[in-house]
Design a protein around this motif. Structure first.
Motif, PDB file in Angstrom:
ATOM      1  N   ALA A  18      21.473  34.208   3.489  1.00  0.00           N
ATOM      2  CA  ALA A  18      20.712  35.030   4.433  1.00  0.00           C
ATOM      3  C   ALA A  18      19.268  34.557   4.571  1.00  0.00           C
ATOM      4  O   ALA A  18      18.497  35.110   5.349  1.00  0.00           O
ATOM      5  CB  ALA A  18      20.747  36.492   3.980  1.00  0.00           C
ATOM      6  N   GLY A  19      18.911  33.535   3.795  1.00  0.00           N
ATOM      7  CA  GLY A  19      17.550  33.016   3.890  1.00  0.00           C
ATOM      8  C   GLY A  19      16.519  33.844   3.142  1.00  0.00           C
ATOM      9  O   GLY A  19      15.312  33.698   3.351  1.00  0.00           O
ATOM     10  N   SER A  20      16.965  34.720   2.256  1.00  0.00           N
ATOM     11  CA  SER A  20      16.013  35.503   1.463  1.00  0.00           C
ATOM     12  C   SER A  20      15.266  34.589   0.501  1.00  0.00           C
ATOM     13  O   SER A  20      15.801  33.585   0.033  1.00  0.00           O
ATOM     14  CB  SER A  20      16.750  36.578   0.655  1.00  0.00           C
ATOM     15  N   GLU A  21      14.046  34.973   0.199  1.00  0.00           N
ATOM     16  CA  GLU A  21      13.253  34.155  -0.709  1.00  0.00           C
ATOM     17  C   GLU A  21      13.569  34.521  -2.154  1.00  0.00           C
ATOM     18  O   GLU A  21      13.378  35.666  -2.573  1.00  0.00           O
ATOM     19  CB  GLU A  21      11.758  34.383  -0.426  1.00  0.00           C
ATOM     20  N   ILE A  22      14.098  33.546  -2.897  1.00  0.00           N
ATOM     21  CA  ILE A  22      14.432  33.770  -4.305  1.00  0.00           C
ATOM     22  C   ILE A  22      13.195  33.386  -5.119  1.00  0.00           C
ATOM     23  O   ILE A  22      12.788  32.223  -5.129  1.00  0.00           O
ATOM     24  CB  ILE A  22      15.622  32.879  -4.752  1.00  0.00           C
ATOM     25  N   LEU A  23      12.591  34.347  -5.787  1.00  0.00           N
ATOM     26  CA  LEU A  23      11.347  34.077  -6.507  1.00  0.00           C
ATOM     27  C   LEU A  23      11.585  33.423  -7.857  1.00  0.00           C
ATOM     28  O   LEU A  23      10.854  32.536  -8.266  1.00  0.00           O
ATOM     29  CB  LEU A  23      10.552  35.379  -6.677  1.00  0.00           C
ATOM     30  N   GLN A  24      12.600  33.893  -8.542  1.00  0.00           N
ATOM     31  CA  GLN A  24      12.972  33.245  -9.805  1.00  0.00           C
ATOM     32  C   GLN A  24      14.383  33.642 -10.190  1.00  0.00           C
ATOM     33  O   GLN A  24      14.938  34.611  -9.680  1.00  0.00           O
ATOM     34  CB  GLN A  24      11.984  33.595 -10.929  1.00  0.00           C
ATOM     35  N   VAL A  25      14.944  32.850 -11.091  1.00  0.00           N
ATOM     36  CA  VAL A  25      16.319  33.071 -11.518  1.00  0.00           C
ATOM     37  C   VAL A  25      16.355  33.068 -13.038  1.00  0.00           C
ATOM     38  O   VAL A  25      15.699  32.260 -13.677  1.00  0.00           O
ATOM     39  CB  VAL A  25      17.230  31.940 -10.957  1.00  0.00           C
ATOM     40  N   PHE A  26      17.110  34.011 -13.613  1.00  0.00           N
ATOM     41  CA  PHE A  26      17.387  34.009 -15.048  1.00  0.00           C
ATOM     42  C   PHE A  26      18.865  33.710 -15.202  1.00  0.00           C
ATOM     43  O   PHE A  26      19.713  34.442 -14.688  1.00  0.00           O
ATOM     44  CB  PHE A  26      17.069  35.375 -15.666  1.00  0.00           C
ATOM     45  N   VAL A  27      19.178  32.637 -15.885  1.00  0.00           N
ATOM     46  CA  VAL A  27      20.582  32.238 -15.985  1.00  0.00           C
ATOM     47  C   VAL A  27      20.944  31.870 -17.423  1.00  0.00           C
ATOM     48  O   VAL A  27      20.138  31.295 -18.149  1.00  0.00           O
ATOM     49  CB  VAL A  27      20.893  31.062 -15.016  1.00  0.00           C
ATOM     50  N   GLU A  28      22.131  32.263 -17.832  1.00  0.00           N
ATOM     51  CA  GLU A  28      22.627  31.865 -19.142  1.00  0.00           C
ATOM     52  C   GLU A  28      22.917  30.375 -19.114  1.00  0.00           C
ATOM     53  O   GLU A  28      23.483  29.879 -18.139  1.00  0.00           O
ATOM     54  CB  GLU A  28      23.944  32.590 -19.442  1.00  0.00           C
ATOM     55  N   GLU A  29      22.593  29.701 -20.185  1.00  0.00           N
ATOM     56  CA  GLU A  29      22.712  28.240 -20.231  1.00  0.00           C
ATOM     57  C   GLU A  29      24.090  27.763 -19.749  1.00  0.00           C
ATOM     58  O   GLU A  29      24.204  26.901 -18.884  1.00  0.00           O
ATOM     59  CB  GLU A  29      22.454  27.759 -21.663  1.00  0.00           C
ATOM     60  N   GLU A  30      25.128  28.390 -20.279  1.00  0.00           N
ATOM     61  CA  GLU A  30      26.484  27.909 -19.970  1.00  0.00           C
ATOM     62  C   GLU A  30      26.912  28.195 -18.531  1.00  0.00           C
ATOM     63  O   GLU A  30      27.924  27.677 -18.070  1.00  0.00           O
ATOM     64  CB  GLU A  30      27.492  28.534 -20.936  1.00  0.00           C
ATOM     65  N   LYS A  31      26.134  29.034 -17.821  1.00  0.00           N
ATOM     66  CA  LYS A  31      26.481  29.352 -16.438  1.00  0.00           C
ATOM     67  C   LYS A  31      25.686  28.500 -15.440  1.00  0.00           C
ATOM     68  O   LYS A  31      25.817  28.658 -14.240  1.00  0.00           O
ATOM     69  CB  LYS A  31      26.216  30.838 -16.161  1.00  0.00           C
ATOM     70  N   PHE A  32      24.866  27.591 -15.975  1.00  0.00           N
ATOM     71  CA  PHE A  32      23.960  26.826 -15.127  1.00  0.00           C
ATOM     72  C   PHE A  32      24.690  26.059 -14.028  1.00  0.00           C
ATOM     73  O   PHE A  32      24.257  26.030 -12.874  1.00  0.00           O
ATOM     74  CB  PHE A  32      23.150  25.852 -15.991  1.00  0.00           C
ATOM     75  N   ASP A  33      25.848  25.494 -14.350  1.00  0.00           N
ATOM     76  CA  ASP A  33      26.562  24.680 -13.352  1.00  0.00           C
ATOM     77  C   ASP A  33      27.228  25.524 -12.276  1.00  0.00           C
ATOM     78  O   ASP A  33      27.782  25.004 -11.318  1.00  0.00           O
ATOM     79  CB  ASP A  33      27.588  23.758 -14.023  1.00  0.00           C
ATOM     80  N   LYS A  34      27.169  26.857 -12.449  1.00  0.00           N
ATOM     81  CA  LYS A  34      27.732  27.721 -11.416  1.00  0.00           C
ATOM     82  C   LYS A  34      26.689  28.137 -10.389  1.00  0.00           C
ATOM     83  O   LYS A  34      26.988  28.871  -9.451  1.00  0.00           O
ATOM     84  CB  LYS A  34      28.306  28.991 -12.068  1.00  0.00           C
ATOM     85  N   LEU A  35      25.451  27.708 -10.558  1.00  0.00           N
ATOM     86  CA  LEU A  35      24.403  28.076  -9.607  1.00  0.00           C
ATOM     87  C   LEU A  35      24.799  27.657  -8.197  1.00  0.00           C
ATOM     88  O   LEU A  35      25.345  26.568  -8.001  1.00  0.00           O
ATOM     89  CB  LEU A  35      23.088  27.361  -9.965  1.00  0.00           C
ATOM     90  N   PRO A  36      24.550  28.508  -7.207  1.00  0.00           N
ATOM     91  CA  PRO A  36      24.903  28.145  -5.830  1.00  0.00           C
ATOM     92  C   PRO A  36      24.302  26.790  -5.463  1.00  0.00           C
ATOM     93  O   PRO A  36      23.207  26.441  -5.906  1.00  0.00           O
ATOM     94  CB  PRO A  36      24.265  29.263  -5.004  1.00  0.00           C
TER      95      PRO A  36
END
Lengths: 267, 267
Positions: A42-60
């Motif tokens: 939708a083009g929303s501005e993502i300011l920051q992301v908190f992600v579990e290490e093992e889920k990193f490769d699932k990032l969009p």
């Protein structure tokens, strides 16, 4: 990238404040990969992301692209970095992630998203108005249903549950990224609806209203009220048509989100 | 009457076990005056009541009548007492009451109700089948909607949420006292539906199904599936008609309780 393992980390503490309404002035949190993908699309501005290490490769993939640029920047390529310098990705432990989540088993990612002031010009044909609807699940479900039914926007009146709360976000399933949802003052709203030539359809349990099956309205705003008290006197007075759902059975009423679903899909 | 102020009181501890499914073999708890009145009206056997002292005068009149008889018994009139000797009323402190409640702000009364084995003979014209529906709020809301829509009964398949849990009870709002709700084994159910001449309408998101608006069925069982996975292969194979709801908007799906509401009120 370092992994944040302390819930007292300053960034984590700041972000955690966004679980409380009064701190959600400029941004809010979303949880899970599905919502993050919807936000990115939708083009929303993502300011920051908190992600579990093992889920990193699932990032969009859109976010992963930004991250690639960011890592290039560490090799000195400044031009490309400027595109993404607002995005900050934090790897966190499971415990830290849970402290930012409202659900018991978060999906491994939480993002802080900048609020966007949506606008509604009332040129469409179908709008949903929620007046003092208090249960976050009901509010979210009705916005999701309005999205599915192809409505043009949702207007929140009075003390309807804050759509930026985790519970509403979860039950909307990203529909806030598909259609505008705005808070308005009721006097202003009803004025604009009349000006735009939209009929006001107010739902009520009272007998002096018509069954939804006999309503013929091509351009309208459907007003749903509070779970216990129903719609306000103002919403009744402003109505062009008072509408109800005939119930052949014994239950005294329907859940407000179910009632809204029946009306949105048949009107 | 003495007021129970300890959460460790034996009666309270025994009753509290009923918050857990494995202990709900013969009885279950209901919360609030509305549900208690519905239970009394339906002729359900109330095994005991826990009530806050200050809420005592709000007890449903049918129960108050029994209590009057009970107090007479203390003056020696044995014959009248036998009618009510199964009912035990316990006055409790707010804290004790809360320990028996699942909600944050219980209404001041909790009753233990004997389970009643409902039966369905499939001679009616509309039935709702819930297959592996997991969210208690969804299960309760769908049973309430089936009641409002004048359905003849609800059948639960697989690991659908236990209707005797507090959350399902709360969202059913007493509808389990209006229409039979039973658990069945799927093979048996589909056999009985065919024998009774009821069409099986299975909801699906797949393309090889028809829009609900074109379905003409006079006597049917509507099958709703799991929130994430949808209906089982068995429910698809047993279907006389596969049905879906066209969604003109962008949302990928509807909440299952909203979808069920739309279907129950239009089929």
């Amino acid at each position: 990238m370092e992994i944040i393992t302390s819930k007292d980390n300053k960034k984590v503490k700041e972000a955690r404040k966004l679980l409380t309404k009064k701190y959600r002035k400029n941004s809010y949190l979303i949880e899970g990969f599905h919502l993050l993908e919807e936000a990115v699309k939708a083009g929303s501005e993502i300011l920051q992301v908190f992600v579990e290490e093992e889920k990193f490769d699932k990032l969009p993939s859109a976010l992963r692209f930004d991250l690639r640029l960011q890592s290039l920047s560490e090799n000195g390529q400044r031009n490309e970095v400027e595109m993404t310098e607002k995005l900050s990705v934090n790897m966190v432990s499971r415990e830290v992630l849970k402290s930012l989540a409202d659900s018991d088993s978060p999906q491994g990612i939480i993002a802080e998203v900048k609020k966007y002031e949506a606008e509604i010009d009332f040129s469409g044909s179908k709008y949903l108005v929620l007046e003092n609807v208090q249960d976050p699940g009901n509010v979210g479900t009705m916005i999701r249903t309005a999205d599915a039914a192809g409505f043009s926007g949702v207007i929140l009146l009075g003390n309807t549950a804050d759509i930026y709360s985790s519970k509403v976000m979860r039950s909307m399933q990203g529909s806030n990224f598909h259609l505008p949802v705005i808070q308005m003052e009721s006097g202003l709203l009803f004025g604009q609806l009349k000006k735009a030539g939209l009929s006001v359809l107010t739902t009520t349990l009272s007998a002096n209203s018509v069954s939804y099956q006999s309503v013929k309205a091509h351009r309208f705003a459907l007003v749903m009220g509070n779970e216990g008290a129903g719609v306000s006197e103002e919403a009744v007075n402003q109505a062009d048509i008072l509408v109800h759902i005939d119930m052949p059975g014994q239950a005294e009423s329907l859940n407000v989100a179910v009632a809204a679903g029946i009306l949105m899909f048949s009107l």
